[in-house]
Write an enzyme that holds these catalytic residues in place. Sequence first.
Site, PDB file in Angstrom:
ATOM      1  N   ARG A  46      25.408  28.066  83.168  1.00 15.46           N
ATOM      2  CA  ARG A  46      25.773  27.217  82.017  1.00 15.46           C
ATOM      3  C   ARG A  46      24.522  26.861  81.226  1.00 15.46           C
ATOM      4  O   ARG A  46      24.537  26.779  80.015  1.00 15.46           O
ATOM      5  CB  ARG A  46      26.502  25.939  82.481  1.00 15.46           C
ATOM      6  CG  ARG A  46      26.730  24.972  81.343  1.00 15.46           C
ATOM      7  CD  ARG A  46      27.746  23.862  81.580  1.00 15.46           C
ATOM      8  NE  ARG A  46      27.925  23.460  82.938  1.00 15.46           N
ATOM      9  CZ  ARG A  46      27.066  22.682  83.637  1.00 15.46           C
ATOM     10  NH1 ARG A  46      25.978  22.204  83.069  1.00 15.46           N
ATOM     11  NH2 ARG A  46      27.317  22.389  84.886  1.00 15.46           N
ATOM     12  N   TYR A  98      37.943  25.706  56.200  1.00 16.38           N
ATOM     13  CA  TYR A  98      38.685  26.289  57.307  1.00 16.38           C
ATOM     14  C   TYR A  98      39.613  25.239  57.928  1.00 16.38           C
ATOM     15  O   TYR A  98      39.195  24.115  58.210  1.00 16.38           O
ATOM     16  CB  TYR A  98      37.680  26.819  58.338  1.00 16.38           C
ATOM     17  CG  TYR A  98      38.331  27.418  59.553  1.00 16.38           C
ATOM     18  CD1 TYR A  98      39.051  28.600  59.453  1.00 16.38           C
ATOM     19  CD2 TYR A  98      38.244  26.802  60.788  1.00 16.38           C
ATOM     20  CE1 TYR A  98      39.661  29.144  60.562  1.00 16.38           C
ATOM     21  CE2 TYR A  98      38.848  27.347  61.901  1.00 16.38           C
ATOM     22  CZ  TYR A  98      39.566  28.519  61.776  1.00 16.38           C
ATOM     23  OH  TYR A  98      40.166  29.053  62.874  1.00 16.38           O
ATOM     24  N   ASP A 170      28.574  26.096  57.016  1.00 20.77           N
ATOM     25  CA  ASP A 170      29.365  27.058  57.780  1.00 20.77           C
ATOM     26  C   ASP A 170      29.212  28.391  57.055  1.00 20.77           C
ATOM     27  O   ASP A 170      29.768  28.601  55.982  1.00 20.77           O
ATOM     28  CB  ASP A 170      30.832  26.610  57.836  1.00 20.77           C
ATOM     29  CG  ASP A 170      31.706  27.563  58.647  1.00 20.77           C
ATOM     30  OD1 ASP A 170      31.343  28.741  58.789  1.00 20.77           O
ATOM     31  OD2 ASP A 170      32.785  27.127  59.109  1.00 20.77           O
ATOM     32  N   LYS A 195      33.958  36.474  63.617  1.00 24.32           N
ATOM     33  CA  LYS A 195      34.270  37.164  62.362  1.00 24.32           C
ATOM     34  C   LYS A 195      33.244  38.277  62.086  1.00 24.32           C
ATOM     35  O   LYS A 195      33.197  39.230  62.843  1.00 24.32           O
ATOM     36  CB  LYS A 195      34.360  36.144  61.233  1.00 24.32           C
ATOM     37  CG  LYS A 195      35.094  34.836  61.618  1.00 24.32           C
ATOM     38  CD  LYS A 195      36.566  35.051  61.926  1.00 24.32           C
ATOM     39  CE  LYS A 195      37.246  33.836  62.572  1.00 24.32           C
ATOM     40  NZ  LYS A 195      37.122  32.568  61.878  1.00 24.32           N
TER      41      LYS A 195
END
Length: 381
Positions: A46, A98, A170, A195
């Site tokens: 992690r 978004y 973003d 994306k």
Amino acid sequence: MQFGTKAIHAGVEPDPSTGAVMTPIYQTSTYAQEAPGVHKGYEYARTQNPTRHALELNLAALENGAKAICFSSGMAAMDAVIRLLNPGDEVIATNDLYGGSYRLLTKVYERYGIKSHFIDMSDPAEVDKYINERTKLLWIETPTNPMLNIIDIEAVCKVAQKHGIRTCVDNTFASPYLQTPLDLGADIVVHSATKYLGGHSDVVLGAIVVKDEALAQQLYFLQNAVGAVPGPHDCFLVLRGIKTLHLRVERACKNAKKIAKHLAAHPRVKTVYYPGLKDHPGYMIASRQMRFYGAMVSFVLEKDTQEDAVKVLSATKLFTLAESLGGVESLIGHPATMTHASIPREERLKVGLSDSLIRLSVGVEDLEDLIADLEQALLAV
Ligand SMILES: *Cc1c(COP(=O)(O)O)cnc(C)c1O
């Protein structure tokens, strides 16, 4: 170093243990220590993973940042940025953004006392009016989703800097190949690597890139403390996708521009939203801050009804009806019922997102085939 060279080489060294040219997928949760606390920089997956580390180095280079921090999704990356705030702080965000970002700011963070204002940022002076002593973060998305408005990143960052406020961009829709917001004054860049960065619609992953070391340390702390980390296989897929980012995005943008022009001249199409069209209000700013105009195209049919839109959406054969964007394959979508259904209808209509708006994510197929597919689909109305 130029962009294409960085995309292929930044952060990627032959593996020290075997010489493997491609970064291996370190599918392990833990690492052997020689003595307590004596290790090679890796303790628990992690906290650190070599595949993830290579991707983070690569992304930092592509965005001209100091550090990148990867997450299990774009939303987890955004969540980490909002966690930098305290109850009572306020966010000013682009009004056309978004759907998931709107949902996180309103449905999750308002409960924790972080309030967001959603405004039209096309005029930077408007932003100034909404700033008060509680404002701690400006959230920009450009090109906006799905209306494809362009926000002048440099101008909005100047307003933020005047007030000592951080700006986060973003950069999912543009990708670092088209624009690098840190160079324009932004403090933080967020990506849904799902994306364009991944580029093949086969992985969900998110990233943050910053230019300030101290801020990077706060975000690494959150990455480890909260634990929304991506798996090594997902990091490998994004790293692999990035190697062709410049080739894919350039081809997709060229296809998109021709499709936008074709639709704009089509008798069955009323309005096309694409920043690469000269009559688009953001054309000049896009020409200045972007390398190409992006590969997303939105349009409304001549008969502006949801019924007609659904007919076209159901008739394409190459353009797959699906959410998401940025893959090699072309997609078609209906924001009102798909990607933006989580935004109330009256909010959608305020930004011009009508029930009949159709959104295309243009891929890298041959242009003639894409146009032929749209042509036959438009015959349905
Ligand atoms: C998809 C998307 C997100 C969310 O990313 P996930 O990887 O799906 O969590 C955020 N912003 C934009 C602009 C997006 O397109």
